[in-house]
Design a protein around this motif. Structure first.
Motif, short mmCIF file in Angstrom:
data_model
loop_
_atom_site.label_atom_id
_atom_site.label_comp_id
_atom_site.label_asym_id
_atom_site.label_seq_id
_atom_site.Cartn_x
_atom_site.Cartn_y
_atom_site.Cartn_z
N THR A 25 10.14 17.84 27.56
CA THR A 25 10.25 18.72 26.41
C THR A 25 11.41 18.22 25.54
N ALA A 26 11.07 17.61 24.40
CA ALA A 26 12.11 17.09 23.51
C ALA A 26 12.64 18.18 22.60
N LEU A 27 11.76 19.12 22.20
CA LEU A 27 12.14 20.25 21.34
C LEU A 27 11.45 21.50 21.85
N ASN A 46 23.59 13.02 22.65
CA ASN A 46 22.47 12.11 22.85
C ASN A 46 21.37 12.82 23.63
N GLY A 47 20.14 12.71 23.14
CA GLY A 47 19.02 13.33 23.84
C GLY A 47 18.80 14.79 23.46
N ALA A 48 19.60 15.32 22.52
CA ALA A 48 19.48 16.74 22.13
C ALA A 48 18.19 17.03 21.35
N GLY A 49 17.57 15.96 20.80
CA GLY A 49 16.32 16.16 20.08
C GLY A 49 16.43 15.95 18.58
N LYS A 50 17.56 15.46 18.12
CA LYS A 50 17.79 15.32 16.67
C LYS A 50 16.76 14.38 16.03
N SER A 51 16.63 13.18 16.59
CA SER A 51 15.71 12.21 15.98
C SER A 51 14.27 12.69 16.08
N THR A 52 13.93 13.31 17.20
CA THR A 52 12.56 13.82 17.35
C THR A 52 12.28 14.87 16.28
N LEU A 53 13.23 15.77 16.04
CA LEU A 53 13.04 16.80 15.02
C LEU A 53 12.84 16.16 13.64
N1 LIG Z 1 8.58 8.82 22.26
C1 LIG Z 1 9.15 9.49 23.30
N2 LIG Z 1 8.55 9.55 24.51
C2 LIG Z 1 9.12 10.24 25.51
N3 LIG Z 1 10.28 10.90 25.42
C3 LIG Z 1 10.92 10.87 24.25
C4 LIG Z 1 10.40 10.17 23.12
N4 LIG Z 1 11.25 10.32 22.08
C5 LIG Z 1 12.27 11.08 22.54
N5 LIG Z 1 12.06 11.40 23.85
C6 LIG Z 1 12.95 12.25 24.67
O1 LIG Z 1 13.20 13.44 23.95
C7 LIG Z 1 14.55 13.84 24.09
C8 LIG Z 1 15.20 13.91 22.73
O2 LIG Z 1 15.37 12.59 22.20
P1 LIG Z 1 15.91 12.28 20.75
O3 LIG Z 1 15.18 13.12 19.78
O4 LIG Z 1 15.87 10.82 20.56
O5 LIG Z 1 17.42 12.79 20.85
P2 LIG Z 1 18.68 12.48 19.91
O6 LIG Z 1 18.19 11.83 18.66
O7 LIG Z 1 19.30 13.82 19.69
O8 LIG Z 1 19.57 11.58 20.71
C9 LIG Z 1 15.19 12.84 25.03
O9 LIG Z 1 15.13 13.35 26.35
C10 LIG Z 1 14.32 11.62 24.88
O10 LIG Z 1 14.35 10.84 26.05
#
Ligand SMILES: Nc1ncnc2c1ncn2[C@@H]1O[C@H](COP(=O)(O)OP(=O)(O)O)[C@@H](O)[C@H]1O
Ligand SMILES: [Mg+2]
Length: 265
Positions: A25-27, A46-53
């Motif tokens: 669960t990324a978000l 790191n890993g908080a979900g910023k880039s995914t959001l």
């Molecule tokens: N394409 C992906 N497949 C699987 N897990 C992902 C993927 N992208 C991000 N994650 C996971 O989602 C979480 C949030 O990642 P990310 O959004 O990159 O965080 P941030 O940018 O805040 O460091 C992390 O646990 C990361 O490992």
């Protein structure tokens, strides 16, 4: 989370957005809103979900659950092209410019200025150079010449060109993921001033940064993600660097003694 600091008329809203990657669960139920001409800072470990959001907001990922609203209406993006069409632009961490091409070619890459010639669309290089220069002037970006190759520019100038490229075509919202991370200190201020200029032009900006100086210089409001969820948010004038650093580490309330230089640097 109650949006206590919600802008009057958000240009973009994420409502209860979740994103799952298989078992990860990324978000989870994330809410976000940004107003017209507002600069929103997004922080988190790191890993908080910023880039995914941000990838959800820019159409690179589709949300597993939840909805996006643009200017009040629900939108679904099946690609970054779809979000671009309505004025959302993402500036990527790695700039994504073509090094062996000129500044004006980069700004217009894929959207070249054409003039019809015997019924064929021909590249109008003169107009393109002029328009590129006008746009750089609007953004107060100074380069020797728009004919310079991007690979000959400093990191800060490249970042500025990437932002110019993102805003050359009626962008309403620009999303920047760590725009100052790869820059020399003396170049950081110029990129942050560029964010102020975008705001003056009524453009909304979402900026991810782990640098408190960036957040407190450039942003109107800051929100923190923690382990894929909303953790806290505030107008910038109502919080402090130490409090925001605490949010990044998952603590609220008394943050005395949490001024970690490594996070603030
Ligand atoms: N394409 C992906 N497949 C699987 N897990 C992902 C993927 N992208 C991000 N994650 C996971 O989602 C979480 C949030 O990642 P990310 O959004 O990159 O965080 P941030 O940018 O805040 O460091 C992390 O646990 C990361 O490992
Ligand atoms: Mg990231």
């Amino acid at each position: 989370m109650t949006p206590t600091h919600a802008p009057a008329a958000p240009i973009l809203q994420a409502r209860s957005v979740s994103k799952f990657f298989g078992a990860i669960t990324a978000l989870r139920d994330v809410n976000l809103q940004v107003g017209k001409g507002e600069v929103l800072g997004v922080v988190g470990d790191n890993g908080a979900g910023k880039s995914t959001l941000m990838k959800v907001l820019s159409g690179l990922y589709t949300p597993s659950e939840g909805a996006l609203l643009f200017e009040g209406g629900e939108v679904r993006f099946d690609s970054p092209r779809a979000s671009r069409k309505i004025g959302i632009e993402m500036v990527y961490q790695d700039f994504a410019l073509a090094g062996n091409m000129s500044i004006h070619e980069n700004i217009f890459l894929g959207r070249e200025v054409k003039k019809p010639w015997l019924g064929l669309p021909l590249l109008n290089k003169k107009a393109q150079r002029e328009q590129a220069q006008e746009h750089l002037n609007r953004l107060k970006i100074h380069v020797k010449s728009v004919d310079q190759n991007v690979e000959d520019l400093s990191g800060g100038q490249r970042q500025a060109v990437a932002i110019a490229r993102a805003t050359a075509f009626d962008a309403k919202l620009v999303i920047m993921d760590e725009p100052t991370a790869a820059l020399a200190i003396k170049e950081v201020g110029k990129v942050l001033d560029l964010i102020h200029t975008l705001k003056e032009h009524g453009v909304s900006v979402i900026i991810i940064s782990h640098r408190m100086d960036d957040i407190f210089y450039a942003c109107d409001r800051v929100m923190a993600l923690y382990q894929g969820t909303n953790f806290a948010e505030s107008l910038i004038g109502n919080t402090t660097r130490n409090e925001v650093i605490g949010w990044i580490m998952g603590t609220k309330g008394n943050t005395t003694g949490l001024a970690h230089d490594s996070v603030a640097a």
